[in-house]
Design a protein around this motif. Structure first.
Motif, PDB file in Angstrom:
ATOM      1  N   UNK A 169      42.660  61.050  51.179  1.00  0.00           N
ATOM      2  CA  UNK A 169      42.254  61.109  52.896  1.00  0.00           C
ATOM      3  C   UNK A 169      43.392  60.620  53.420  1.00  0.00           C
ATOM      4  N   UNK A 170      43.797  61.280  54.557  1.00  0.00           N
ATOM      5  CA  UNK A 170      44.883  60.771  55.447  1.00  0.00           C
ATOM      6  C   UNK A 170      44.492  59.574  56.255  1.00  0.00           C
ATOM      7  N   UNK A 171      45.382  58.895  56.389  1.00  0.00           N
ATOM      8  CA  UNK A 171      45.368  57.540  57.093  1.00  0.00           C
ATOM      9  C   UNK A 171      45.695  58.027  58.590  1.00  0.00           C
ATOM     10  N   UNK A 172      45.752  56.864  59.387  1.00  0.00           N
ATOM     11  CA  UNK A 172      45.911  57.032  60.875  1.00  0.00           C
ATOM     12  C   UNK A 172      47.575  57.178  60.882  1.00  0.00           C
ATOM     13  N   UNK A 173      47.692  58.551  61.831  1.00  0.00           N
ATOM     14  CA  UNK A 173      48.820  58.999  61.827  1.00  0.00           C
ATOM     15  C   UNK A 173      49.574  58.418  63.312  1.00  0.00           C
ATOM     16  N   UNK A 174      50.786  58.190  63.326  1.00  0.00           N
ATOM     17  CA  UNK A 174      51.375  57.684  64.518  1.00  0.00           C
ATOM     18  C   UNK A 174      52.576  58.280  64.878  1.00  0.00           C
ATOM     19  N   UNK A 175      53.130  58.708  66.180  1.00  0.00           N
ATOM     20  CA  UNK A 175      54.417  59.241  66.457  1.00  0.00           C
ATOM     21  C   UNK A 175      54.829  58.703  67.722  1.00  0.00           C
ATOM     22  N   UNK A 176      56.273  58.688  67.811  1.00  0.00           N
ATOM     23  CA  UNK A 176      57.274  58.560  67.045  1.00  0.00           C
ATOM     24  C   UNK A 176      57.147  57.424  66.274  1.00  0.00           C
ATOM     25  N   UNK A 177      58.013  57.095  65.065  1.00  0.00           N
ATOM     26  CA  UNK A 177      57.808  55.893  64.423  1.00  0.00           C
ATOM     27  C   UNK A 177      58.778  55.035  65.225  1.00  0.00           C
ATOM     28  N   UNK A 178      59.744  55.365  65.863  1.00  0.00           N
ATOM     29  CA  UNK A 178      60.904  54.602  66.365  1.00  0.00           C
ATOM     30  C   UNK A 178      61.135  55.188  67.657  1.00  0.00           C
TER      31      UNK A 178
END
Lengths: 111, 112
Positions: free
Chosen positions: B1-10
């Motif tokens: 199961x995919x987790x929480x995705x965020x972008x950008x990282x920096x």
């Protein structure tokens, strides 16, 4: 208001046992979480306590005393990878459940 | 199961510039949170969504911060204009109802 206290930093030796304490003063207490956070990474869920007593999960255990406003996280058989920050977080019932974090305890495990 | 995705990282920006962060929660999680985490501190809640509705935005500095979750899934957090003091890690988390929150890797913002 709310107040959550935990030690800023602790050190321990590989293979040892360490106990990280958390005391809290909040209104509408509805449970307590412990999260682990490695530097530069997301907090990851470790444990949840809502009733008094000890919850054991492998090398990690968490204890709660609601009457004393006190919890601890116990880490056994410490490994180098356990070096991280450990965040105590309290659920407050403010009409809906709100998670309030302490400042975290940075644990350094040495060989 | 995919987790929480965020972008950008920096993200590095100059002060007074706008910036936006994106979050995709765990599939099926109807509750989404944005937190701010300063160095050596615990995360602090900025805003909480139940589906499309912002149910707690009391800690969101509304003069410069805004957020949206138009279809009740993805969310965007915006800062305009950014200030030096906004340098921090912005964490997104999701949960099913008010249960255990699962965090994304965060966006590390540096304002110069």
């Amino acid at each position: 208001g709310q107040n959550i206290d935990q030690p800023t930093e602790m050190t321990a030796t590989e293979g040892a046992i360490v106990q990280i304490n958390c005391t809290y003063q909040t209104s509408g207490f509805n449970g307590l979480f412990w999260y682990q956070q490695h530097a530069g990474e997301a907090p990851t869920f470790l444990s949840y306590n809502v009733l008094d007593g000890l919850e054991e999960k492998g090398r990690f255990s968490s204890f709660l005393s609601r009457s004393k406003g006190y919890s601890y996280l116990l880490l056994k058989e410490l490994q180098m990878k356990d070096s991280a920050s450990y965040l105590c977080a309290v659920i407050m019932n403010t009409g809906f459940q709100k998670l309030v974090f302490g400042t975290g305890t940075r644990l350094l495990v040495s060989p | 199961e995919a987790g929480v995705v965020q972008s950008p990282r920096y993200k590095i920006i100059e002060k007074k510039q706008p910036v936006a962060f994106w979050c995709n929660p765990i599939s099926g999680h109807n509750t989404l949170y944005w937190y701010l985490q300063n160095l050596g501190q615990g995360p602090e809640l900025l805003i909480r969504y139940e589906n499309e509705e912002a149910v707690d935005d009391s800690q969101l500095p509304k003069d410069r911060f805004s957020a949206e979750r138009l279809k009740g899934v993805d969310s965007t957090l915006k800062i305009q204009p950014a200030e030096l003091g906004d340098s921090a890690v912005y964490l997104c988390a999701s949960s099913f109802g008010g249960e255990t929150q699962y965090f994304g890797p965060g966006t590390r913002l540096l304002v110069l």
